[in-house]
Design a protein around this motif. Sequence first.
Motif, short mmCIF file in Angstrom:
data_model
loop_
_atom_site.label_atom_id
_atom_site.label_comp_id
_atom_site.label_asym_id
_atom_site.label_seq_id
_atom_site.Cartn_x
_atom_site.Cartn_y
_atom_site.Cartn_z
N GLU A 19 0.90 -1.26 -0.04
CA GLU A 19 -0.09 0.03 0.19
C GLU A 19 0.81 1.28 0.05
O GLU A 19 0.36 2.36 -0.08
N ASP A 21 2.66 2.91 -2.25
CA ASP A 21 2.91 3.90 -3.18
C ASP A 21 1.52 4.64 -3.28
O ASP A 21 1.41 5.68 -3.46
N THR A 22 0.45 3.94 -2.91
CA THR A 22 -0.75 4.60 -2.76
C THR A 22 -0.92 5.61 -1.70
O THR A 22 -1.26 7.04 -1.96
N SER A 23 -0.25 5.11 -0.53
CA SER A 23 -0.16 6.10 0.61
C SER A 23 0.58 7.33 0.43
O SER A 23 0.34 8.67 0.53
N ASN A 26 -0.86 9.88 -2.00
CA ASN A 26 -1.65 11.00 -0.97
C ASN A 26 -0.94 12.11 -0.49
O ASN A 26 -1.47 13.13 -0.44
N TRP A 57 -8.12 4.96 5.45
CA TRP A 57 -8.91 4.55 4.29
C TRP A 57 -10.12 4.72 4.26
O TRP A 57 -10.99 4.43 5.01
N ASP A 60 -11.21 2.15 -1.18
CA ASP A 60 -9.91 1.93 -1.62
C ASP A 60 -9.05 3.07 -1.65
O ASP A 60 -7.93 3.03 -2.07
N ALA A 61 -9.38 4.28 -1.27
CA ALA A 61 -8.75 5.61 -1.06
C ALA A 61 -8.07 5.82 -0.07
O ALA A 61 -8.86 5.73 0.83
N CYS A 62 -6.69 6.11 -0.10
CA CYS A 62 -5.93 6.49 1.10
C CYS A 62 -6.23 7.90 1.41
O CYS A 62 -5.95 8.77 0.37
#
Length: 417
Positions: A19, A21-23, A26, A57, A60-62
Amino acid sequence: MANEQTGPAPELRVLRPDEWDTSYANLVRAFGGPPEADEERELWRELTEFGRFLAAWDGDACVGSAGAFSFRLTVPGGASVPAAGVTMVSVAATHRRRGVLTSMMRRQLDDVRSWGEPLAVLTASEPAIYGRFGYGAATFQTNAEIDTRRAGLSVPAGTDDVGLRYADPADALDACEAVYAQLVPGRPGMLARGPGWERLGLLDPESERGGASPLQCVLAERGGETVGYARFRVKPSWGPGGPDGEVILSALEALDPAAGAALWRFLFDIDLTSTLVARGRPVDDGWQYLVSDIRRCRPALRDALYVRLVDVGAALDARTYQAPVDVVLDVEDAFCPWNTGRWRLTGDVKGASCERTQDAADLALSVRELGAAYLGGVGLSALAAAGRVRELRRGALAEASLAFGNAGAAPWLPHGF
């Protein structure tokens, strides 16, 4: 309130490696969105300590993040104390005013306490945010733009005995880190650099040079030993009167005054330049007392490290005090109530003890003030003058303020995190 957001509370959990990369995306967006260079992004990923980083979260969005590096921080007396380096704190603009930040700070401080780390520290992009969570501004730094044509240097004896040579920054890394490591115990606020952190000073993406040269390094040597180093860039410029370039200092460390003066003199004398830009320097940096005209240096003070006592007793135990002290502190800590109450602090230059007591209080203050004063750079008497510390026993303020002060080097954070 009309501007409050509605909807279910985001889920807060420990960040998984898949996770990251997603975090991080953001986080970058929360800080304005310009992408970082690949080398910088990869270094932060490698330094991330999974298990100590949280993310919020919404599906699926951080929508939020908060991490904590495991550091050791020098405190007055020279001890190296475990400290959580709070970092990568962000909340998505779409999820403000929904308690996301408060929930992350609550969980994080509970975790830090469970890890047995008596301190949490951070650098604040927005200082107004963190006071309510008990963080106080404990170290400051000096920024300067020095007119090297008009502010000369008067160097101490022995400066000419120091040899200087250019070195590739990567090749010289071990020598520079050895100098840094020798300095860490002598200045409160310095961080002992664990594996990987030495690479932070070598980051040199072209996109962030702003027209300056690649990173350069000069070593100061005496008797075949490295006694200091400077890392810097040069930004060429020509005006109507000729060359007018800048030297942009990245780091300078030295083991003695002569080595430091040799490095500063070198930076002042670089050809085709007229300005030396130095940021994030200690407030007691020696160059300020070598220059002929401090006004030509335009020094400016800025806040740096914020300190939060997670365990009041253990934190006050861990440092020494420059004068004998026996004082009962009535501490208020609404966010970490386990600290609230009266604590008897006794100590001197040899050590200290801080335990709960039912004795009458001598001083009343919040944990935020304790954090500000903890490293010895902010006086309890100054905080009292602002109404943030109350003297309950006559004479207690002078006794405690003297004891909490720092007789050696001013506290300083050498780099961010």
